[in-house]
Design an enzyme around this catalytic site. Sequence first.
Site, short mmCIF file in Angstrom:
data_model
loop_
_atom_site.label_atom_id
_atom_site.label_comp_id
_atom_site.label_asym_id
_atom_site.label_seq_id
_atom_site.Cartn_x
_atom_site.Cartn_y
_atom_site.Cartn_z
N GLY A 209 7.23 1.61 -4.09
CA GLY A 209 6.47 0.96 -4.17
C GLY A 209 5.73 0.69 -3.24
O GLY A 209 5.67 0.32 -2.27
N ASN A 210 4.79 -0.76 -3.77
CA ASN A 210 3.94 -1.16 -3.35
C ASN A 210 3.71 -2.62 -3.42
O ASN A 210 4.04 -2.88 -4.62
CB ASN A 210 2.78 -0.20 -2.67
CG ASN A 210 2.24 -0.60 -3.97
OD1 ASN A 210 1.50 -1.31 -4.42
ND2 ASN A 210 1.87 0.85 -4.05
N ARG A 211 2.87 -3.66 -2.70
CA ARG A 211 2.76 -5.07 -3.13
C ARG A 211 1.59 -5.31 -4.03
O ARG A 211 1.38 -6.45 -4.30
CB ARG A 211 2.72 -5.53 -1.53
CG ARG A 211 3.49 -5.75 -0.41
CD ARG A 211 3.89 -6.19 1.18
NE ARG A 211 2.41 -7.64 0.47
CZ ARG A 211 1.77 -7.45 1.41
NH1 ARG A 211 1.81 -7.00 2.72
NH2 ARG A 211 0.82 -8.66 1.18
N SER A 212 1.19 -3.68 -4.74
CA SER A 212 0.26 -4.32 -5.45
C SER A 212 0.26 -5.75 -5.97
O SER A 212 1.31 -5.17 -7.33
CB SER A 212 -0.78 -3.46 -5.65
OG SER A 212 -1.89 -3.91 -6.68
N ALA A 276 -3.80 0.81 -5.75
CA ALA A 276 -2.54 0.96 -5.03
C ALA A 276 -1.90 2.45 -5.19
O ALA A 276 -0.46 2.07 -5.86
CB ALA A 276 -2.34 0.16 -4.73
#
Length: 398
Positions: A209-212, A276
């Site tokens: 995943g990512n930090r969005s 993102a």
Amino acid sequence: MNDAVRDRDVLLVVGGGIAAYKSVMVARELVKRGARVETVLTRAAERFVSGVTFAGITGRPAHTKLWDPAFAGERHIALSSRAAVAAVVPATANLLARMAHGLANDLATTCLLATAAPVVVAPAMHTRMWQHPATQANVALLAARGVRFEGPVAGALASGEEGLGRMSEPEFIADAIARALTPQDLAGTRVVVSAGGTHEAIDPVRFLGNRSSGRMGYALAERAAARGASVVLVSGPAAVPAPAGVEVVRVRSAREMADAVLAHAASADAVIMAAAVADYRPSEPAREKLKKTSDELVLRLVKNPDILAELGARRVGVRPMLVGFAVETSDLLARAKEKLLRKRCDLVVANHADGAFEGDDNEVALVSADEVESLPRVSKRAVAERILDRVVKRPREG
Ligand code: CTP
């Protein structure tokens, strides 16, 4: 929407009906949202509710008299000029009739005749009074002049009967007042916004995943809807609640997001890719939960579809307008420009990776083919408004 009345002057005209007690709640809601509220009570309103109540809630004395030796200058002109919006809560049949015919025989109706601000009315009366041809003719006349009606709604009436004529709820009236302060410059426009991150499955319980946080995309969707657009929000996993008044399509992976965005883009006037999107996904997610059987684990990744580039490649003509985001750690403007050309979009919102994710504000530059507009550090909501200003001015066919 909640912010639309912040620091704005609202003139609250209270008519003489039993629903006047609920106008106290409207005043309270407006003050809570940051508005400055000046209250004007008709003589009949004072029989139901006291000016002292409004003074206590708004922090300003309520006005009742057209002629008041203590007030220097013309009170009705001062009050009506200052107002960004006027609201009549409740609007009785008598007040509607006086407004429709331009009568100005007390402070309330004089202010309403003198104001150039938008006017919101929240009628409340017995069903037969509401349905009377005289009232209906007055309502039609006022609506044709641009007066906005909030309610009445069907429900329990003061007489104990059920019917149409009950005043709308205070929160809805405050929302209608907020709407009147928001230009509807995206009315009739269909906007698709993608937001949040994506989760790319590694196995049934793990993902990349990512930090969005989704905040930027959610702010865009919320503001576009407030400005009158019909909005589809295609959201990957996000940390913020869905805004009211938008259609939310929930997705997890980049491929699910691609399907949803491409399907809705066909009928859109603008697509804003604030999500993102993961560029890569594990090539073969494990069917069973991975066990820690070895010291090293190698994940093979394959490329995801680039949704924005795909939209750019498919587009014939100028519709839909395409807006992308570029989060970079260096060479921000040059890379944003390169992205603009490569993905064939109309606008790239360039922001530095520092502070782009969790915070409530952001510092961005709006990069288009012929200009770079650098914005100061402002709230994500304010950034959203500036992006939507560009959507309003988007290139049109022919
Ligand atoms: N985007 C997309 N689909 C992807 C990846 C990104 O639609 N698979 C969109 C994002 O929503 C964003 C823009 O493209 O609006 C920029 O994404 P970014 O990942 O920064 O650009 P890349 O194309 O991946 O370029 P690079 O990796 O070279 O920075």
